[in-house]
Scaffold this motif. Structure first.
Motif, PDB file in Angstrom:
ATOM      1  N   ASP A 161       1.344  -1.345  -0.127  1.00  0.00           N
ATOM      2  CA  ASP A 161       0.300  -0.216   0.111  1.00  0.00           C
ATOM      3  C   ASP A 161       1.034   0.750   0.182  1.00  0.00           C
ATOM      4  OD1 ASP A 161      -1.495   2.029   0.758  1.00  0.00           O
ATOM      5  OD2 ASP A 161      -3.293   0.747   1.690  1.00  0.00           O
TER       6      ASP A 161
ATOM      7  N   LEU B  54      -9.138  -5.984  -1.101  1.00  0.00           N
ATOM      8  CA  LEU B  54      -8.665  -4.979  -0.858  1.00  0.00           C
ATOM      9  C   LEU B  54      -9.351  -3.268  -1.309  1.00  0.00           C
ATOM     10  CD1 LEU B  54      -6.209  -6.609  -4.444  1.00  0.00           C
ATOM     11  CD2 LEU B  54      -5.681  -5.971  -1.792  1.00  0.00           C
TER      12      LEU B  54
ATOM     13  N   TYR C 111      -1.853   0.068  -5.921  1.00  0.00           N
ATOM     14  CA  TYR C 111      -0.760  -0.690  -5.386  1.00  0.00           C
ATOM     15  C   TYR C 111      -0.187   0.329  -5.984  1.00  0.00           C
ATOM     16  CZ  TYR C 111      -5.033  -2.001  -1.927  1.00  0.00           C
ATOM     17  OH  TYR C 111      -5.965  -1.606  -0.945  1.00  0.00           O
TER      18      TYR C 111
ATOM     19  N   TYR D 172       2.837   0.346 -11.028  1.00  0.00           N
ATOM     20  CA  TYR D 172       1.243   0.526 -10.558  1.00  0.00           C
ATOM     21  C   TYR D 172      -0.181  -0.291 -10.911  1.00  0.00           C
ATOM     22  CZ  TYR D 172       3.631   3.922  -7.142  1.00  0.00           C
ATOM     23  OH  TYR D 172       4.948   4.915  -7.126  1.00  0.00           O
TER      24      TYR D 172
END
Length: 201
Positions: free
Chosen positions: A68, A100, A105, A125
């Motif tokens: 994260d 999630l 992320y 990402y």
């Protein structure tokens, strides 16, 4: 020469030394490199697959870490599945993706080889989709379609009733016409079979 602050070094060239200049240089070693990371959009509660491609020396394995970026928390780590010597796949199962939260992320991927002390690391990402607006939109569309179908069904039933009434009326008229035609035929036959009336003079 101490006074002149000068010193001269002479190389010792042993004629019996077995190696020539550059003979022990083997060039730059080939290393595994992460060349591409396929990053799909992750839907909570669904299966997701990341495909990793490498170049150079085929790695012995590929590891991954999901993090994260806002909190720095490491959410998952593991080994990628080997598809070919240079292609690997990371699988995220539904029981993981459903945990999630929507957002972005970080995915860290490392390719390594036991043949050389080198690790290639790449970062990408990926986005976890927020499905709540879609669910609300689908619900609104479903409600609207249901209402339209209900109205259309009612209109169709009303039209069917009107058609049935018209058909019944038509059948009644046709029955009356048929009876009249039959009566006319009977009268005609009777008149034809009746002997002619004699007229006396």
């Amino acid at each position: 020469d101490a006074a002149a602050q000068y010193a001269e070094l002479k190389a010792f060239r042993d004629p019996s030394y077995p190696f020539s200049k550059g003979e022990c240089y083997y060039g730059v070693p080939a290393v595994p490199e992460v060349s591409k990371i396929g990053t799909p959009i992750v839907v909570p509660g669904g299966s997701t697959f990341f495909v990793i491609e490498t170049t150079g020396l085929p790695p012995d394995g590929v590891t991954y870490m999901i993090k994260d970026p806002l909190t720095g928390e490491v959410i998952a780590t593991g080994m990628a599945e080997t598809l070919t010597p240079t292609k690997f796949m990371i699988s995220l199962l539904p029981n993981f993706t459903e945990t999630l939260e929507p957002g972005v992320y970080e995915l860290f991927v490392s390719a390594y080889s036991e043949k050389i002390a080198y690790v290639s690391v790449a970062k990408e990402y990926f986005n976890v989709l927020n499905v709540l607006p879609l669910e609300d939109a689908f619900k609104e569309v479903g409600d609207a379609v249901s209402t339209q179908l209900s109205t259309a069904t009612e209109d169709l039933m009303a039209s069917t009733d009107r058609i049935a009434t018209a058909v019944n009326n038509l059948m009644s008229v046709m029955a009356v016409v048929a009876v009249l035609v039959i009566i006319d035929i009977i009268v005609t036959v009777v008149l034809r079979l009746r002997p002619p009336t004699k007229i006396e003079e």
